[in-house]
Design an enzyme around this catalytic site. Structure first.
Site, PDB file in Angstrom:
ATOM      1  N   ASP A   1       0.843  -1.200   0.000  1.00 16.11           N
ATOM      2  CA  ASP A   1       0.000   0.000   0.000  1.00 16.11           C
ATOM      3  C   ASP A   1       0.874   1.245   0.000  1.00 16.11           C
ATOM      4  O   ASP A   1       2.034   1.199   0.433  1.00 16.11           O
ATOM      5  CB  ASP A   1      -0.891   0.031   1.252  1.00 16.11           C
ATOM      6  CG  ASP A   1      -1.872  -1.124   1.270  1.00 16.11           C
ATOM      7  OD1 ASP A   1      -2.166  -1.668   0.189  1.00 16.11           O
ATOM      8  OD2 ASP A   1      -2.322  -1.480   2.374  1.00 16.11           O
TER       9      ASP A   1
HETATM   10  N1  URA Z   1      -1.216  -5.991   3.860  1.00 17.52           N
HETATM   11  C1  URA Z   1      -1.733  -4.749   3.912  1.00 17.52           C
HETATM   12  O1  URA Z   1      -2.774  -4.520   4.519  1.00 17.52           O
HETATM   13  N2  URA Z   1      -1.069  -3.771   3.266  1.00 17.52           N
HETATM   14  C2  URA Z   1       0.090  -3.945   2.618  1.00 17.52           C
HETATM   15  O2  URA Z   1       0.638  -2.995   2.071  1.00 17.52           O
HETATM   16  C3  URA Z   1       0.612  -5.245   2.571  1.00 17.52           C
HETATM   17  C4  URA Z   1      -0.056  -6.251   3.201  1.00 17.52           C
END
Ligand code: URA
Length: 232
Positions: free
Chosen positions: A97
């Site tokens: 993310d």
């Molecule tokens: N899980 C998440 O919630 N976000 C990420 O960026 C990676 C794994």
């Protein structure tokens, strides 16, 4: 085969593609084409390269940012590569993310992407999350047995408390926002998330930095047999 040698072989008419002699060094070659040098079949796929990149917060794991307000991971990584690596076409292996930091793999081998992201491969991904509220053994226990998420059951995860508000979570799948959803489901909303390791590859470069993984890290650490094709 070194580039000059390949060039010479092509110009001398010693190379065939799909049974026809090709004399143009820059002629396009389909990925499944049969290439022979003096009758001997050769691989035209480049060797597998895998990079470990330390993703900073505030950049997106896609080739374009739809809102064009944040840099993409490719804009950070590719200009910092030397020319022998910058000429490859790079793929991010899964996604982090925008505000997640940590280990993001890149590769020039699409088969490696398929391997590493397939749920059946069960490659462990180790995350460290700072959470809102107090994490307790009781709260994280359901994660160890597998909880139900809105897109199906999550596999049992390894959960460790590192501090009252810091949880280490190791999962073997990579579904959308999975760590945030799992911790949120047990009453621990994630405030910050960092990925420390994938398989046996542990992040060891500073933020924004990268390094090339060795063949044994790819084979033993990530369970993939790297391509040893022509070094093009
Ligand atoms: N899980 C998440 O919630 N976000 C990420 O960026 C990676 C794994």
């Amino acid at each position: 085969m070194p580039l000059e040698e390949a060039d010479e072989a092509i110009r001398a008419g010693r190379v065939t593609v799909g049974g026809r002699v090709v004399r143009q060094p820059l002629a396009p070659v389909a990925p499944d084409a049969v290439v022979r040098v003096e009758g001997q079949r050769v691989s035209v796929s480049p060797v597998t390269r895998v990079l470990a990149f330390h993703k900073p917060a505030g950049c997106v794991t896609s080739t374009v940012d739809a809102e064009e307000r944040q840099p993409t991971v490719f804009e950070l990584l590719v200009p910092s590569l030397p020319s022998e690596l910058a000429r490859y076409s790079w793929h991010a292996v899964g996604r982090l993310d925008r505000n997640t930091t940590g280990l993001l793999l890149f590769t020039n081998d699409e088969r490696f992407v398929a391997h590493a992201t397939a749920p059946e491969t069960k490659l462990p991904r180790r995350y460290v999350a700072r959470v809102q509220g107090q994490a307790t053994e009781e709260k994280v226990e359901p994660l160890r047995h597998g909880i139900r998420l809105d897109d199906g059951p999550a596999r049992p995860a390894r959960a460790k408390l590192r501090a009252p508000d810091v949880v280490e979570l190791t999962i073997t799948e990579g579904r959308h926002h999975q760590v945030k959803r799992m911790l949120g489901a047990v009453g621990l909303p994630v405030l910050a998330l960092h990925r420390e390791a994938i398989g046996r590859v542990v992040l060891d470069v500073p933020e924004g930095g990268w390094r090339v993984l060795g063949d044994s890290e790819v084979s033993e650490g990530l369970g993939y047999t790297p391509r040893q094709g022509a070094r093009t």
